[in-house]
Design an enzyme around this catalytic site. Sequence first.
Site, short mmCIF file in Angstrom:
data_model
loop_
_atom_site.label_atom_id
_atom_site.label_comp_id
_atom_site.label_asym_id
_atom_site.label_seq_id
_atom_site.Cartn_x
_atom_site.Cartn_y
_atom_site.Cartn_z
N ASP A 13 24.17 50.31 79.05
CA ASP A 13 22.83 50.70 79.47
C ASP A 13 22.30 51.61 78.36
O ASP A 13 22.82 52.70 78.15
CB ASP A 13 22.94 51.46 80.80
CG ASP A 13 21.63 52.09 81.25
OD1 ASP A 13 20.66 52.09 80.48
OD2 ASP A 13 21.60 52.61 82.39
N ASP A 54 19.65 47.63 84.63
CA ASP A 54 19.35 48.33 83.38
C ASP A 54 20.44 48.14 82.33
O ASP A 54 20.53 48.90 81.37
CB ASP A 54 19.12 49.83 83.66
CG ASP A 54 20.28 50.47 84.40
OD1 ASP A 54 21.32 49.81 84.60
OD2 ASP A 54 20.16 51.66 84.78
N ASN A 106 21.54 61.89 84.79
CA ASN A 106 22.77 61.25 85.21
C ASN A 106 23.90 61.61 84.26
O ASN A 106 23.68 61.75 83.06
CB ASN A 106 22.56 59.73 85.21
CG ASN A 106 23.63 59.00 85.98
OD1 ASN A 106 24.62 59.60 86.38
ND2 ASN A 106 23.42 57.73 86.19
N TYR A 230 34.42 62.94 89.69
CA TYR A 230 34.56 61.84 88.74
C TYR A 230 33.19 61.50 88.21
O TYR A 230 32.22 61.53 88.94
CB TYR A 230 35.13 60.61 89.43
CG TYR A 230 36.44 60.85 90.10
CD1 TYR A 230 36.61 60.56 91.44
CD2 TYR A 230 37.49 61.40 89.39
CE1 TYR A 230 37.80 60.80 92.07
CE2 TYR A 230 38.69 61.66 90.01
CZ TYR A 230 38.84 61.36 91.35
OH TYR A 230 40.02 61.60 91.96
N LYS A 233 30.30 55.85 86.97
CA LYS A 233 30.26 54.53 87.61
C LYS A 233 29.79 53.59 86.51
O LYS A 233 28.88 53.92 85.76
CB LYS A 233 29.26 54.53 88.75
CG LYS A 233 29.66 55.39 89.92
CD LYS A 233 30.40 54.57 90.96
CE LYS A 233 30.73 55.40 92.18
NZ LYS A 233 31.52 56.60 91.88
N ASP A 235 29.00 49.95 86.26
CA ASP A 235 28.26 48.70 86.24
C ASP A 235 29.08 47.62 85.54
O ASP A 235 28.79 47.21 84.41
CB ASP A 235 26.90 48.89 85.56
CG ASP A 235 26.09 49.95 86.29
OD1 ASP A 235 26.38 50.21 87.48
OD2 ASP A 235 25.18 50.52 85.69
N ARG A 267 22.19 57.32 92.59
CA ARG A 267 22.91 58.43 91.98
C ARG A 267 24.42 58.20 91.98
O ARG A 267 25.21 59.15 91.96
CB ARG A 267 22.55 59.76 92.67
CG ARG A 267 21.08 60.08 92.49
CD ARG A 267 20.62 61.31 93.23
NE ARG A 267 19.16 61.45 93.12
CZ ARG A 267 18.52 62.01 92.09
NH1 ARG A 267 19.21 62.53 91.10
NH2 ARG A 267 17.23 62.07 92.06
N TYR A 349 27.13 62.76 91.53
CA TYR A 349 26.33 63.97 91.49
C TYR A 349 26.82 64.87 92.61
O TYR A 349 27.03 64.40 93.72
CB TYR A 349 24.86 63.69 91.82
CG TYR A 349 24.05 62.95 90.80
CD1 TYR A 349 24.41 61.68 90.38
CD2 TYR A 349 22.88 63.50 90.30
CE1 TYR A 349 23.62 60.98 89.48
CE2 TYR A 349 22.08 62.80 89.41
CZ TYR A 349 22.46 61.54 89.00
OH TYR A 349 21.67 60.85 88.12
C1 F6R Z 1 22.79 55.05 89.67
C2 F6R Z 1 21.64 55.33 88.82
C3 F6R Z 1 20.41 55.90 89.42
C4 F6R Z 1 20.24 57.36 89.00
C5 F6R Z 1 19.03 58.01 89.69
C6 F6R Z 1 18.79 59.44 89.22
O1 F6R Z 1 23.87 54.58 88.93
O2 F6R Z 1 21.67 55.12 87.64
O3 F6R Z 1 20.41 55.78 90.82
O4 F6R Z 1 21.41 58.08 89.31
O5 F6R Z 1 17.85 57.27 89.41
O6 F6R Z 1 18.72 59.42 87.84
P1 F6R Z 1 18.44 60.74 86.95
O7 F6R Z 1 19.50 61.74 87.33
O8 F6R Z 1 18.56 60.22 85.55
O9 F6R Z 1 17.08 61.21 87.32
MG MG Z 2 20.52 53.55 83.70
MG MG Z 3 23.19 50.06 85.22
#
Ligand code: F6R
Ligand code: MG
Ligand code: MG
Length: 367
Positions: A13, A54, A106, A230, A233, A235, A267, A349
């Site tokens: 990604d 993504d 993230n 941990y 994740k 994908d 998340r 998170y």
């Molecule tokens: C799950 C994922 C999304 C993000 C969420 C918050 O793997 O990629 O659900 O965790 O959109 O993203 P941030 O923390 O970048 O705002």
């Molecule tokens: Mg992403």
């Molecule tokens: Mg992805």
Amino acid sequence: MSEKITLSVIKADVGGYVGHCDVHPALLERAEEKLAEAKKTGLLVDYCRGKVGDDIALIMTHKKGIDSPDIHGFAWETFKSATEVAKKYGQYGAGQDLLSDAFSGNVRGMGPGVAEMEFVERTSEPIIVFLADKTEPGAWNLPLFKMFADPFNTIGLIIDAKMHDGFVFEVHDLIEHKRILFSCPEDVYDMLVFIGAPSRYVIKNVYRKNDNEIAAATSTQRLFLLAGRYIGKDDPVMIVRSQSGLPAVGEVVEPFAFPHTVAGWMRGSHHGPMMPVSFEDDHPTRFDGPPRVVSLGFQLTQGQLVGPRDMFDDPSYDNARKLALDVADYLRRHGPFEPHRLPLEEMEYTTMPEVMAKLATRFEASE
Ligand code: F6R
Ligand code: MG
Ligand code: MG
């Protein structure tokens, strides 16, 4: 002996469009240009650019074997180049799987995910590549078990003499970095103790028992244990060979008629159904999900990837999609409660350390 071919699927990604939903066409174009160049120079025999959500997947055939620095280096450079495009277009989390200065709230994964196998091509070589978004590598455990060890899924285990001896599963412990081989059917009960816990124990490879032929390979990435949680994740991607003494194509895709529950989704901190979708529907939107999987079918011949066929573009998966949406509705109504939300130790998170620190003086002894 005939020459071996290697099939490598490397994904990352490097920027989302919009948020973490999809990949902008300009990034896909850049990846395709790089792949075409590498074929021209002879590094690759052939390629196909895959995508889910993504994530961009580089599906490549070559003669360099698994873990080749040339191939992995090429993939890294390609993702770096796509990151430049992502930055130009202001894509979300540009370079998130690659660069230390990536902008994303993230937590970063360990980098690109890799599934590879090397083998001598059979007279006809049907191969299915699966790409999933918003979930973790252990998401393949249940479908792989069904394909290669469950006769209620794969009748070939009973009535095809070439498969009747069973399969060997290589299972990795992602926490202690150990691996073990389970020989099935005789080790099925022991193996299920482990692979039924997919956040920790992940099937990495499957081999046919009677000749050790590689049948399936997945991407497993190490999970970081950081600040009591941990991260990463990943994908995941998976390659499965089929037919002629391996599960038939129909047996390979059959497990996905059940949208099993996986960890990931919003998340990286929720359980949700794994929804099988066509290429057209590969962009997770609702609550950043639900998690989904696409399936690319190829006839591999002399290293050429003839395909992809969009295997889940089939009304016979409509019931699975409907069930996945019903399960998504049901789970969403739990909001921040388990079992929709993951247990504390598995969430990507968490604000727990901060909240605990803030409330430390308000906790008092109870009976
Ligand atoms: C799950 C994922 C999304 C993000 C969420 C918050 O793997 O990629 O659900 O965790 O959109 O993203 P941030 O923390 O970048 O705002
Ligand atoms: Mg992403
Ligand atoms: Mg992805």
